[in-house]
Scaffold this motif. Structure first.
Motif, PDB file in Angstrom:
ATOM      1  N   ILE A 125      -2.814   4.925  16.555  1.00 19.79           N
ATOM      2  CA  ILE A 125      -2.672   5.616  15.277  1.00 19.79           C
ATOM      3  C   ILE A 125      -1.469   4.976  14.583  1.00 19.79           C
ATOM      4  CG2 ILE A 125      -2.270   7.820  14.111  1.00 19.79           C
ATOM      5  CD1 ILE A 125      -4.962   7.670  15.655  1.00 19.79           C
ATOM      6  N   ILE A 126      -1.719   4.366  13.435  1.00 17.77           N
ATOM      7  CA  ILE A 126      -0.695   3.606  12.723  1.00 17.77           C
ATOM      8  C   ILE A 126      -0.409   4.251  11.373  1.00 17.77           C
ATOM      9  CG2 ILE A 126      -0.114   1.378  11.678  1.00 17.77           C
ATOM     10  CD1 ILE A 126      -1.914   0.056  13.801  1.00 17.77           C
ATOM     11  N   ALA A 127       0.851   4.637  11.192  1.00 16.71           N
ATOM     12  CA  ALA A 127       1.294   5.169   9.897  1.00 16.71           C
ATOM     13  C   ALA A 127       1.713   3.984   9.044  1.00 16.71           C
ATOM     14  CB  ALA A 127       2.465   6.124  10.103  1.00 16.71           C
ATOM     15  N   HIS A 170      -0.806  -7.013  -1.856  1.00 16.21           N
ATOM     16  CA  HIS A 170      -2.228  -6.624  -1.890  1.00 16.21           C
ATOM     17  C   HIS A 170      -3.012  -7.374  -0.812  1.00 16.21           C
ATOM     18  CE1 HIS A 170      -1.710  -5.146  -6.216  1.00 16.21           C
ATOM     19  NE2 HIS A 170      -2.049  -4.101  -5.485  1.00 16.21           N
ATOM     20  N   GLN A 171      -2.737  -8.647  -0.646  1.00 17.40           N
ATOM     21  CA  GLN A 171      -3.433  -9.443   0.376  1.00 17.40           C
ATOM     22  C   GLN A 171      -3.119  -8.908   1.768  1.00 17.40           C
ATOM     23  OE1 GLN A 171      -2.486 -13.625   0.290  1.00 17.40           O
ATOM     24  NE2 GLN A 171      -3.895 -14.112   1.946  1.00 17.40           N
ATOM     25  N   HIS A 172      -1.862  -8.560   2.017  1.00 18.81           N
ATOM     26  CA  HIS A 172      -1.485  -8.020   3.324  1.00 18.81           C
ATOM     27  C   HIS A 172      -2.281  -6.745   3.633  1.00 18.81           C
ATOM     28  CE1 HIS A 172       0.875  -6.470   6.658  1.00 18.81           C
ATOM     29  NE2 HIS A 172       0.866  -5.309   6.014  1.00 18.81           N
ATOM     30  N   TYR A 173      -2.323  -5.818   2.669  1.00 16.64           N
ATOM     31  CA  TYR A 173      -3.019  -4.557   2.920  1.00 16.64           C
ATOM     32  C   TYR A 173      -4.537  -4.737   2.983  1.00 16.64           C
ATOM     33  CZ  TYR A 173       1.246  -1.886   2.977  1.00 16.64           C
ATOM     34  OH  TYR A 173       2.469  -1.384   3.333  1.00 16.64           O
ATOM     35  N   THR A 174      -5.058  -5.714   2.282  1.00 17.96           N
ATOM     36  CA  THR A 174      -6.488  -6.023   2.391  1.00 17.96           C
ATOM     37  C   THR A 174      -6.801  -6.457   3.828  1.00 17.96           C
ATOM     38  OG1 THR A 174      -6.634  -6.651   0.071  1.00 17.96           O
ATOM     39  CG2 THR A 174      -8.346  -7.523   1.535  1.00 17.96           C
ATOM     40  N   GLU A 175      -5.977  -7.354   4.360  1.00 17.12           N
ATOM     41  CA  GLU A 175      -6.170  -7.817   5.741  1.00 17.12           C
ATOM     42  C   GLU A 175      -5.963  -6.682   6.734  1.00 17.12           C
ATOM     43  OE1 GLU A 175      -3.469 -11.128   6.060  1.00 17.12           O
ATOM     44  OE2 GLU A 175      -4.629 -12.321   4.609  1.00 17.12           O
ATOM     45  N   LEU A 176      -4.953  -5.843   6.496  1.00 19.77           N
ATOM     46  CA  LEU A 176      -4.681  -4.732   7.396  1.00 19.77           C
ATOM     47  C   LEU A 176      -5.879  -3.785   7.469  1.00 19.77           C
ATOM     48  CD1 LEU A 176      -2.556  -3.277   9.193  1.00 19.77           C
ATOM     49  CD2 LEU A 176      -1.963  -1.952   7.150  1.00 19.77           C
ATOM     50  N   LEU A 177      -6.458  -3.444   6.327  1.00 21.11           N
ATOM     51  CA  LEU A 177      -7.599  -2.530   6.323  1.00 21.11           C
ATOM     52  C   LEU A 177      -8.777  -3.085   7.121  1.00 21.11           C
ATOM     53  CD1 LEU A 177      -7.480  -1.172   2.678  1.00 21.11           C
ATOM     54  CD2 LEU A 177      -6.874   0.047   4.781  1.00 21.11           C
ATOM     55  N   ILE A 228      -9.119   5.410   7.761  1.00 25.42           N
ATOM     56  CA  ILE A 228      -7.800   5.784   7.238  1.00 25.42           C
ATOM     57  C   ILE A 228      -7.833   7.273   6.932  1.00 25.42           C
ATOM     58  CG2 ILE A 228      -8.360   5.129   4.855  1.00 25.42           C
ATOM     59  CD1 ILE A 228      -5.382   4.100   4.725  1.00 25.42           C
ATOM     60  N   LEU A 229      -6.750   7.945   7.304  1.00 29.16           N
ATOM     61  CA  LEU A 229      -6.642   9.387   7.099  1.00 29.16           C
ATOM     62  C   LEU A 229      -5.792   9.647   5.865  1.00 29.16           C
ATOM     63  CD1 LEU A 229      -5.766  10.421  10.782  1.00 29.16           C
ATOM     64  CD2 LEU A 229      -8.024   9.980   9.789  1.00 29.16           C
ATOM     65  N   PHE A 275      -5.589   4.300  10.631  1.00 28.95           N
ATOM     66  CA  PHE A 275      -4.410   4.304   9.778  1.00 28.95           C
ATOM     67  C   PHE A 275      -4.193   5.687   9.183  1.00 28.95           C
ATOM     68  CE2 PHE A 275      -6.107  -0.091   9.400  1.00 28.95           C
ATOM     69  CZ  PHE A 275      -5.086  -0.722  10.095  1.00 28.95           C
ATOM     70  N   VAL A 276      -2.929   6.004   8.961  1.00 29.48           N
ATOM     71  CA  VAL A 276      -2.558   7.241   8.283  1.00 29.48           C
ATOM     72  C   VAL A 276      -1.817   6.808   7.031  1.00 29.48           C
ATOM     73  CG1 VAL A 276      -1.411   9.470   8.457  1.00 29.48           C
ATOM     74  CG2 VAL A 276      -2.282   8.352  10.526  1.00 29.48           C
ATOM     75  N   GLY A 277      -2.323   7.190   5.867  1.00 31.98           N
ATOM     76  CA  GLY A 277      -1.762   6.723   4.620  1.00 31.98           C
ATOM     77  C   GLY A 277      -1.175   7.807   3.741  1.00 31.98           C
ATOM     78  N   SER A 278      -0.956   8.989   4.283  1.00 31.15           N
ATOM     79  CA  SER A 278      -0.404  10.102   3.502  1.00 31.15           C
ATOM     80  C   SER A 278       0.865  10.618   4.152  1.00 31.15           C
ATOM     81  CB  SER A 278      -1.398  11.261   3.425  1.00 31.15           C
ATOM     82  OG  SER A 278      -2.481  10.947   2.613  1.00 31.15           O
TER      83      SER A 278
END
Length: 184
Positions: free
Chosen positions: A4-6, A28-35, A41-42, A117-120
């Motif tokens: 579980i990654i925040a 943006h490229q980093h988060y595209t790859e991360l997703l 994603i929560l 992923f936890v995004g909140s």
């Protein structure tokens, strides 16, 4: 067991807000790859509703390729929304959680697959208190916002972290990858 990654953006003064920060092509490229490295994603209600913006980029593409790529990645990844007020979601890749946060996360951790992923901010705080976050990826933007929501609000227990790596962007933002140290 899944991790579980925040993953969250914040400013130097510790405020987190998806509208603050200095996103650029590299971020943006980093988060595209991360997703692409996760299975879901929560989100809480507020962040989910902010992220719905990316559906408009799908409908009306940006002149920036990195934004369009991110819009496709965020559209594709399954989203689980925790809300007491939202009863339906329009986004095809989103669902409303039917169980409480702890139950959902414990169940997801046991299933085979990639990271969750936890995004909140609100969910990160709740999961920190439950000891259920395996890694923090904090993208710190080189700016002072001066107002907003502090990430680590209402945390009453001391938590020690181990820095496992970092990533520096050309715009001065840095991602710090931390793992909470287990009490021994």
């Amino acid at each position: 067991m899944r991790k579980i990654i925040a993953a969250l953006n914040m400013t130097i003064d510790g405020f987190c807000d998806h509208t603050a920060g200095i996103p650029d092509e590299n971020i943006h490229q980093h988060y595209t790859e991360l997703l692409g490295q996760g299975d879901a994603i929560l989100y809480g209600r507020t962040t989910y509703q902010l992220m719905e913006f990316w559906q408009t980029v799908l409908d009306n593409p940006s002149e920036e390729k990195s934004m369009n790529d991110f819009a496709m990645a965020i559209d594709k990844i399954p989203k689980i929304v925790f809300s007491r007020t939202i009863k339906n979601v329009e986004w095809k890749s989103a669902t409303i959680a039917k169980q409480n946060l702890k139950e959902v996360v414990l169940e997801l951790k046991q299933l085979p697959g990639k990271a969750i992923f936890v995004g909140s901010r609100s969910l990160i705080i709740q999961l920190m208190k439950l000891g259920l976050i395996d890694e923090f990826q904090l993208c710190i933007h080189p700016m002072v916002e001066g107002k907003g929501l502090p990430l680590f609000e209402n945390i009453n227990d001391r938590i020690i972290f181990k820095l496992v790596k970092n990533k520096i962007f050309t715009n001065g933002a840095i991602i710090l990858y931390y793992q909470p140290k287990k009490n021994s």
